[in-house]
Design a protein around this motif. Structure first.
Motif, PDB file in Angstrom:
ATOM      1  N   LEU A 198     -13.897 -31.925 -35.468  1.00 11.76           N
ATOM      2  CA  LEU A 198     -14.728 -31.637 -34.307  1.00 11.76           C
ATOM      3  C   LEU A 198     -15.792 -30.642 -34.732  1.00 11.76           C
ATOM      4  O   LEU A 198     -15.607 -29.939 -35.732  1.00 11.76           O
ATOM      5  CB  LEU A 198     -13.908 -31.128 -33.124  1.00 11.76           C
ATOM      6  N   PRO A 199     -16.924 -30.583 -34.030  1.00 11.44           N
ATOM      7  CA  PRO A 199     -18.002 -29.691 -34.474  1.00 11.44           C
ATOM      8  C   PRO A 199     -17.575 -28.234 -34.547  1.00 11.44           C
ATOM      9  O   PRO A 199     -17.749 -27.572 -35.566  1.00 11.44           O
ATOM     10  CB  PRO A 199     -19.101 -29.917 -33.428  1.00 11.44           C
ATOM     11  N   ARG A 200     -17.029 -27.732 -33.434  1.00  9.92           N
ATOM     12  CA  ARG A 200     -16.541 -26.356 -33.378  1.00  9.92           C
ATOM     13  C   ARG A 200     -15.175 -26.350 -32.702  1.00  9.92           C
ATOM     14  O   ARG A 200     -14.894 -27.210 -31.868  1.00  9.92           O
ATOM     15  CB  ARG A 200     -17.503 -25.455 -32.598  1.00  9.92           C
ATOM     16  N   LEU A 201     -14.382 -25.385 -33.047  1.00 11.91           N
ATOM     17  CA  LEU A 201     -13.074 -25.285 -32.429  1.00 11.91           C
ATOM     18  C   LEU A 201     -13.224 -24.903 -30.961  1.00 11.91           C
ATOM     19  O   LEU A 201     -13.771 -23.842 -30.630  1.00 11.91           O
ATOM     20  CB  LEU A 201     -12.211 -24.250 -33.153  1.00 11.91           C
ATOM     21  N   VAL A 202     -12.755 -25.775 -30.081  1.00  9.34           N
ATOM     22  CA  VAL A 202     -12.715 -25.516 -28.640  1.00  9.34           C
ATOM     23  C   VAL A 202     -11.405 -26.111 -28.118  1.00  9.34           C
ATOM     24  O   VAL A 202     -10.774 -26.931 -28.788  1.00  9.34           O
ATOM     25  CB  VAL A 202     -13.907 -26.148 -27.885  1.00  9.34           C
ATOM     26  N   TRP A 203     -11.014 -25.721 -26.927  1.00  9.41           N
ATOM     27  CA  TRP A 203      -9.798 -26.275 -26.341  1.00  9.41           C
ATOM     28  C   TRP A 203     -10.060 -27.673 -25.801  1.00  9.41           C
ATOM     29  O   TRP A 203      -9.284 -28.590 -26.017  1.00  9.41           O
ATOM     30  CB  TRP A 203      -9.270 -25.365 -25.244  1.00  9.41           C
ATOM     31  N   SER A 204     -11.173 -27.835 -25.093  1.00  9.36           N
ATOM     32  CA  SER A 204     -11.512 -29.143 -24.544  1.00  9.36           C
ATOM     33  C   SER A 204     -13.018 -29.258 -24.405  1.00  9.36           C
ATOM     34  O   SER A 204     -13.735 -28.257 -24.469  1.00  9.36           O
ATOM     35  CB  SER A 204     -10.838 -29.359 -23.180  1.00  9.36           C
ATOM     36  N   ALA A 205     -13.509 -30.474 -24.210  1.00 13.17           N
ATOM     37  CA  ALA A 205     -14.940 -30.698 -24.069  1.00 13.17           C
ATOM     38  C   ALA A 205     -15.495 -29.880 -22.909  1.00 13.17           C
ATOM     39  O   ALA A 205     -14.906 -29.834 -21.831  1.00 13.17           O
ATOM     40  CB  ALA A 205     -15.219 -32.182 -23.830  1.00 13.17           C
ATOM     41  N   GLY A 206     -16.604 -29.214 -23.157  1.00 13.57           N
ATOM     42  CA  GLY A 206     -17.211 -28.410 -22.102  1.00 13.57           C
ATOM     43  C   GLY A 206     -16.539 -27.077 -21.892  1.00 13.57           C
ATOM     44  O   GLY A 206     -16.856 -26.364 -20.950  1.00 13.57           O
ATOM     45  N   GLY A 207     -15.586 -26.732 -22.783  1.00 16.02           N
ATOM     46  CA  GLY A 207     -14.905 -25.458 -22.661  1.00 16.02           C
ATOM     47  C   GLY A 207     -15.839 -24.293 -22.939  1.00 16.02           C
ATOM     48  O   GLY A 207     -16.962 -24.466 -23.414  1.00 16.02           O
ATOM     49  N   ALA A 208     -15.371 -23.090 -22.672  1.00 15.37           N
ATOM     50  CA  ALA A 208     -16.196 -21.890 -22.851  1.00 15.37           C
ATOM     51  C   ALA A 208     -16.729 -21.802 -24.261  1.00 15.37           C
ATOM     52  O   ALA A 208     -15.982 -21.853 -25.218  1.00 15.37           O
ATOM     53  CB  ALA A 208     -15.376 -20.644 -22.517  1.00 15.37           C
ATOM     54  N   GLY A 209     -18.030 -21.669 -24.359  1.00  8.49           N
ATOM     55  CA  GLY A 209     -18.631 -21.446 -25.667  1.00  8.49           C
ATOM     56  C   GLY A 209     -18.605 -22.642 -26.576  1.00  8.49           C
ATOM     57  O   GLY A 209     -18.694 -22.501 -27.784  1.00  8.49           O
TER      58      GLY A 209
ATOM     59  N   ALA B 182      -0.413 -27.953 -49.408  1.00 11.60           N
ATOM     60  CA  ALA B 182       0.766 -27.344 -48.783  1.00 11.60           C
ATOM     61  C   ALA B 182       1.551 -28.329 -47.940  1.00 11.60           C
ATOM     62  O   ALA B 182       2.610 -27.988 -47.410  1.00 11.60           O
ATOM     63  CB  ALA B 182       0.335 -26.157 -47.913  1.00 11.60           C
ATOM     64  N   GLY B 183       1.033 -29.554 -47.795  1.00  8.53           N
ATOM     65  CA  GLY B 183       1.730 -30.542 -46.985  1.00  8.53           C
ATOM     66  C   GLY B 183       1.623 -30.270 -45.502  1.00  8.53           C
ATOM     67  O   GLY B 183       2.557 -30.547 -44.739  1.00  8.53           O
ATOM     68  N   ILE B 184       0.469 -29.750 -45.081  1.00  3.15           N
ATOM     69  CA  ILE B 184       0.242 -29.380 -43.689  1.00  3.15           C
ATOM     70  C   ILE B 184      -0.940 -30.180 -43.145  1.00  3.15           C
ATOM     71  O   ILE B 184      -1.972 -30.319 -43.814  1.00  3.15           O
ATOM     72  CB  ILE B 184      -0.054 -27.866 -43.575  1.00  3.15           C
ATOM     73  N   ASP B 185      -0.827 -30.700 -41.925  1.00  7.53           N
ATOM     74  CA  ASP B 185      -1.947 -31.403 -41.296  1.00  7.53           C
ATOM     75  C   ASP B 185      -3.135 -30.462 -41.134  1.00  7.53           C
ATOM     76  O   ASP B 185      -2.962 -29.250 -40.963  1.00  7.53           O
ATOM     77  CB  ASP B 185      -1.546 -31.926 -39.917  1.00  7.53           C
ATOM     78  N   CYS B 186      -4.332 -31.053 -41.171  1.00  2.00           N
ATOM     79  CA  CYS B 186      -5.533 -30.225 -41.094  1.00  2.00           C
ATOM     80  C   CYS B 186      -6.530 -30.778 -40.086  1.00  2.00           C
ATOM     81  O   CYS B 186      -6.755 -31.993 -40.014  1.00  2.00           O
ATOM     82  CB  CYS B 186      -6.196 -30.141 -42.467  1.00  2.00           C
ATOM     83  N   LEU B 187      -7.109 -29.884 -39.308  1.00  2.00           N
ATOM     84  CA  LEU B 187      -8.201 -30.186 -38.392  1.00  2.00           C
ATOM     85  C   LEU B 187      -9.454 -29.536 -38.957  1.00  2.00           C
ATOM     86  O   LEU B 187      -9.476 -28.327 -39.202  1.00  2.00           O
ATOM     87  CB  LEU B 187      -7.895 -29.622 -36.997  1.00  2.00           C
ATOM     88  N   MET B 188     -10.505 -30.336 -39.172  1.00  2.00           N
ATOM     89  CA  MET B 188     -11.723 -29.808 -39.779  1.00  2.00           C
ATOM     90  C   MET B 188     -12.767 -29.458 -38.735  1.00  2.00           C
ATOM     91  O   MET B 188     -13.036 -30.233 -37.815  1.00  2.00           O
ATOM     92  CB  MET B 188     -12.317 -30.822 -40.754  1.00  2.00           C
ATOM     93  N   VAL B 189     -13.367 -28.275 -38.895  1.00  2.64           N
ATOM     94  CA  VAL B 189     -14.501 -27.845 -38.092  1.00  2.64           C
ATOM     95  C   VAL B 189     -15.754 -28.134 -38.917  1.00  2.64           C
ATOM     96  O   VAL B 189     -15.947 -27.558 -39.985  1.00  2.64           O
ATOM     97  CB  VAL B 189     -14.399 -26.345 -37.753  1.00  2.64           C
ATOM     98  N   THR B 190     -16.606 -29.029 -38.432  1.00  2.00           N
ATOM     99  CA  THR B 190     -17.727 -29.488 -39.247  1.00  2.00           C
ATOM    100  C   THR B 190     -18.973 -28.617 -39.156  1.00  2.00           C
ATOM    101  O   THR B 190     -19.874 -28.726 -39.995  1.00  2.00           O
ATOM    102  CB  THR B 190     -18.118 -30.934 -38.865  1.00  2.00           C
ATOM    103  N   ALA B 191     -19.076 -27.756 -38.143  1.00  2.28           N
ATOM    104  CA  ALA B 191     -20.267 -26.921 -37.978  1.00  2.28           C
ATOM    105  C   ALA B 191     -20.152 -25.600 -38.723  1.00  2.28           C
ATOM    106  O   ALA B 191     -20.852 -24.643 -38.414  1.00  2.28           O
ATOM    107  CB  ALA B 191     -20.539 -26.661 -36.499  1.00  2.28           C
ATOM    108  N   GLY B 192     -19.293 -25.564 -39.742  1.00  2.93           N
ATOM    109  CA  GLY B 192     -19.125 -24.370 -40.551  1.00  2.93           C
ATOM    110  C   GLY B 192     -19.955 -24.427 -41.812  1.00  2.93           C
ATOM    111  O   GLY B 192     -21.143 -24.758 -41.785  1.00  2.93           O
ATOM    112  N   ILE B 193     -19.326 -24.172 -42.930  1.00  6.68           N
ATOM    113  CA  ILE B 193     -20.037 -24.031 -44.192  1.00  6.68           C
ATOM    114  C   ILE B 193     -20.720 -25.322 -44.652  1.00  6.68           C
ATOM    115  O   ILE B 193     -21.719 -25.296 -45.363  1.00  6.68           O
ATOM    116  CB  ILE B 193     -19.064 -23.507 -45.279  1.00  6.68           C
ATOM    117  N   HIS B 194     -20.197 -26.483 -44.229  1.00 11.42           N
ATOM    118  CA  HIS B 194     -20.775 -27.764 -44.652  1.00 11.42           C
ATOM    119  C   HIS B 194     -21.663 -28.396 -43.575  1.00 11.42           C
ATOM    120  O   HIS B 194     -22.017 -29.574 -43.689  1.00 11.42           O
ATOM    121  CB  HIS B 194     -19.658 -28.742 -45.018  1.00 11.42           C
TER     122      HIS B 194
END
Length: 296
Positions: A277-288, A235-247
């Motif tokens: 990044l491992p999981r989607l968060v706003w910043s390091a040490g963020g909630a959850g 689609a020509g859109i930038d992508c951010l990958m979450v690595t702690a998901g299915i792979h």
């Protein structure tokens, strides 16, 4: 350019006006929402960004919204939801004008047909198949459906697959999805119409809900090579990958992925992401940041 690991969405958020975010594997794991992901999307919206959730759920967006609330993801984390079920309804309506439709999938997906002029019939009367998944995906496998699919293949009728995902994670366990049945039906030599990610109509529909922002200012977030990342790339859109998901199992420790493994797999899959990044968060040490507990 090699993809770099970032500590949170905040590091790159200023470059984007809108986000197209995957649901299962990023926002929740089928059992509970990831608080860090919910916080990240809320923070992005607070700063003026817009968020559309894009999911291969084979149901209209209403039931998906209810599911998200039950899992701990509030409405204020996003502006819109676009499901493969939403996009599938048009394809099903076209076949329904010619005759009855054979539904393959659990009863929870019957909302897909709400408001449509569709008659559900058995395999011997149908002019097309609407596949939303396995009826009991916690115990069944695609091979359980081989006799039925061979019977339908003998009639040569097409299948509309409302969820191209082959597997998804549910509470740490992988379960089969409609995409696995679609692959089997294709192997039997029959026509399959796949709807959802990674195909263009899904992204066009999602961008439309956000007012058609410039694709250069849109970030897709996802965890799956063949749907989320492939779809964004096409689609020509930038992508951010979450690595702690299915792979996750391919990259070492879920919370500390091996950078070389991630980069090697991206090269192998011929996929491009701006960061991961491992999981989607706003910043390091963020909630959850490392938790999958429900929001409280």
């Amino acid at each position: 350019m090699q993809a770099e690991e970032i500590s949170g969405l905040a590091e790159i958020a200023a470059d984007y006006e809108a986000i197209l975010c995957d649901v299962w594997g990023v926002i929740h794991n089928g059992v509970a929402a990831h608080p860090g992901a919910v916080e990240a999307l809320c923070r992005f919206r607070e700063k003026g960004g817009r968020v559309a959730l894009i999911t291969n759920a084979p149901r209209p967006n209403g039931p998906v919204r209810e599911q998200l609330l039950a899992l701990g993801c509030p409405d204020d984390a996003y502006d819109a939801i676009v499901t493969s079920g939403d996009v599938t309804r048009q394809a099903i309506s076209g076949y329904a004008k010619k005759g009855g439709i054979c539904h393959i999938g659990p009863d929870r997906d019957l909302s897909l047909y709400d408001g449509l002029d569709v008659t559900l019939v058995g395999p011997d009367e149908a002019v097309a198949i609407s596949c939303t998944g396995l009826s009991e995906d916690d115990v069944e496998t695609p091979d359980d459906y081989r006799p039925l699919l061979e019977r339908l293949a003998g009639r040569g009728i097409p299948m509309v697959c409302a969820n191209p995902d082959v597997v998804v994670e549910r509470g740490g366990t992988l379960v089969w999805c409609a995409g696995a049945l679609a692959e089997l039906y294709e192997e039997l030599g029959c026509e399959v119409i796949l709807v959802g990610k990674p195909f263009a109509p899904m992204y066009d529909a999602a961008l439309a809900t956000l007012g058609h922002p410039s694709r250069e200012k849109v970030l897709a977030i996802g965890d799956a090579f063949n749907t989320d990342i492939r779809g964004a790339n096409q689609a020509g859109i930038d992508c951010l990958m979450v690595t702690a998901g299915i792979h996750a199992h391919e990259f070492g420790h879920p919370e500390k992925p091996d950078l070389d493994r991630v980069r090697s797999r991206l090269i192998e899959e011929e996929r491009h992401v701006v960061a991961f990044l491992p999981r989607l968060v706003w910043s390091a040490g963020g909630a959850g940041a490392t938790s999958s507990d429900p929001l409280r």
